[in-house]
Motif scaffolding. Structure first.
Motif, PDB file in Angstrom:
ATOM      1  N   ASP A   1      -0.853  11.659  -2.750  1.00  0.00           N
ATOM      2  CA  ASP A   1      -1.581  12.925  -2.761  1.00  0.00           C
ATOM      3  C   ASP A   1      -2.691  12.805  -3.801  1.00  0.00           C
ATOM      4  O   ASP A   1      -2.419  12.608  -4.991  1.00  0.00           O
ATOM      5  CB  ASP A   1      -0.621  14.062  -3.108  1.00  0.00           C
ATOM      6  N   GLN A   2      -3.929  12.925  -3.353  1.00  0.00           N
ATOM      7  CA  GLN A   2      -5.050  12.716  -4.273  1.00  0.00           C
ATOM      8  C   GLN A   2      -5.069  13.709  -5.428  1.00  0.00           C
ATOM      9  O   GLN A   2      -5.462  13.365  -6.538  1.00  0.00           O
ATOM     10  CB  GLN A   2      -6.373  12.734  -3.527  1.00  0.00           C
TER      11      GLN A   2
ATOM     12  N   TYR B   1       0.544   5.452   0.210  1.00  0.00           N
ATOM     13  CA  TYR B   1      -0.300   6.637   0.401  1.00  0.00           C
ATOM     14  C   TYR B   1       0.157   7.717  -0.573  1.00  0.00           C
ATOM     15  O   TYR B   1       1.351   7.959  -0.710  1.00  0.00           O
ATOM     16  CB  TYR B   1      -0.230   7.126   1.845  1.00  0.00           C
TER      17      TYR B   1
ATOM     18  N   ALA C   1      -4.974   5.960  -0.972  1.00  0.00           N
ATOM     19  CA  ALA C   1      -3.769   5.156  -1.141  1.00  0.00           C
ATOM     20  C   ALA C   1      -3.956   4.308  -2.394  1.00  0.00           C
ATOM     21  O   ALA C   1      -5.077   4.129  -2.875  1.00  0.00           O
ATOM     22  CB  ALA C   1      -3.542   4.262   0.071  1.00  0.00           C
TER      23      ALA C   1
ATOM     24  N   GLY D   1      -8.075  11.238   2.594  1.00  0.00           N
ATOM     25  CA  GLY D   1      -6.991  10.899   1.673  1.00  0.00           C
ATOM     26  C   GLY D   1      -7.178   9.548   1.016  1.00  0.00           C
ATOM     27  O   GLY D   1      -8.153   8.842   1.262  1.00  0.00           O
TER      28      GLY D   1
ATOM     29  N   LYS E   1       0.847  -1.187   0.000  1.00  0.00           N
ATOM     30  CA  LYS E   1       0.000   0.000   0.000  1.00  0.00           C
ATOM     31  C   LYS E   1       0.885   1.241   0.000  1.00  0.00           C
ATOM     32  O   LYS E   1       1.832   1.323   0.767  1.00  0.00           O
ATOM     33  CB  LYS E   1      -0.885  -0.010   1.237  1.00  0.00           C
TER      34      LYS E   1
ATOM     35  N   GLU F   1     -10.344   5.590   2.985  1.00  0.00           N
ATOM     36  CA  GLU F   1     -11.012   5.282   4.247  1.00  0.00           C
ATOM     37  C   GLU F   1     -12.435   5.820   4.249  1.00  0.00           C
ATOM     38  O   GLU F   1     -13.310   5.280   4.917  1.00  0.00           O
ATOM     39  CB  GLU F   1     -10.241   5.881   5.423  1.00  0.00           C
TER      40      GLU F   1
ATOM     41  N   GLU G   1      -3.225   0.469  -3.704  1.00  0.00           N
ATOM     42  CA  GLU G   1      -2.958  -0.836  -3.105  1.00  0.00           C
ATOM     43  C   GLU G   1      -3.163  -1.924  -4.151  1.00  0.00           C
ATOM     44  O   GLU G   1      -4.052  -1.831  -4.996  1.00  0.00           O
ATOM     45  CB  GLU G   1      -3.921  -1.035  -1.934  1.00  0.00           C
TER      46      GLU G   1
END
Length: 104
Positions: A9-10, A7, A75, A73, A5, A96, A77
């Motif tokens: 920056d969208q 993370y 991620a 935010g 996974k 999330e 995966e």
């Protein structure tokens, strides 16, 4: 060590306008320990991708194609999931929480 996974920056990955459409709910069972929803999303930077949000209360259900936001935010995966009656194993966007922006 495998990285499962990442993370991100969208705004860098998806841009500032993201739209969601088709939804599929997958209930928890022996094969899937957690319930989740899968969405098809699109933006100018990523014209077609899958989004997974675990827990039914953590996402709204878009009516047709609607603009969405990710308050916590995102991620990327690599995981196995079900969509359209088929099992897929590929890189997906995981959030999330996902909310639909209501038009006024």
């Amino acid at each position: 060590m495998d990285i499962k996974k990442v993370y991100v920056d969208q705004n860098e990955v998806l841009g500032n306008e993201v739209f969601a459409s088709a939804t599929e709910e997958v209930r928890a069972n022996d094969y899937n320990p957690v319930s989740y929803r899968v969405f098809e999303i699109s933006s100018r930077k990523e014209p077609s991708a899958y989004l997974i949000v675990e827990g039914f209360k953590m996402s709204d259900v878009p009516e047709g194609r609607q603009k969405i936001v990710f308050p916590r935010g995102i991620a990327i995966e690599h995981r196995q999931f079900r969509f359209g009656g088929k099992r897929k194993r590929e890189n997906v966007i995981v959030a999330e929480e996902m909310r639909v922006i209501k038009n006024k």
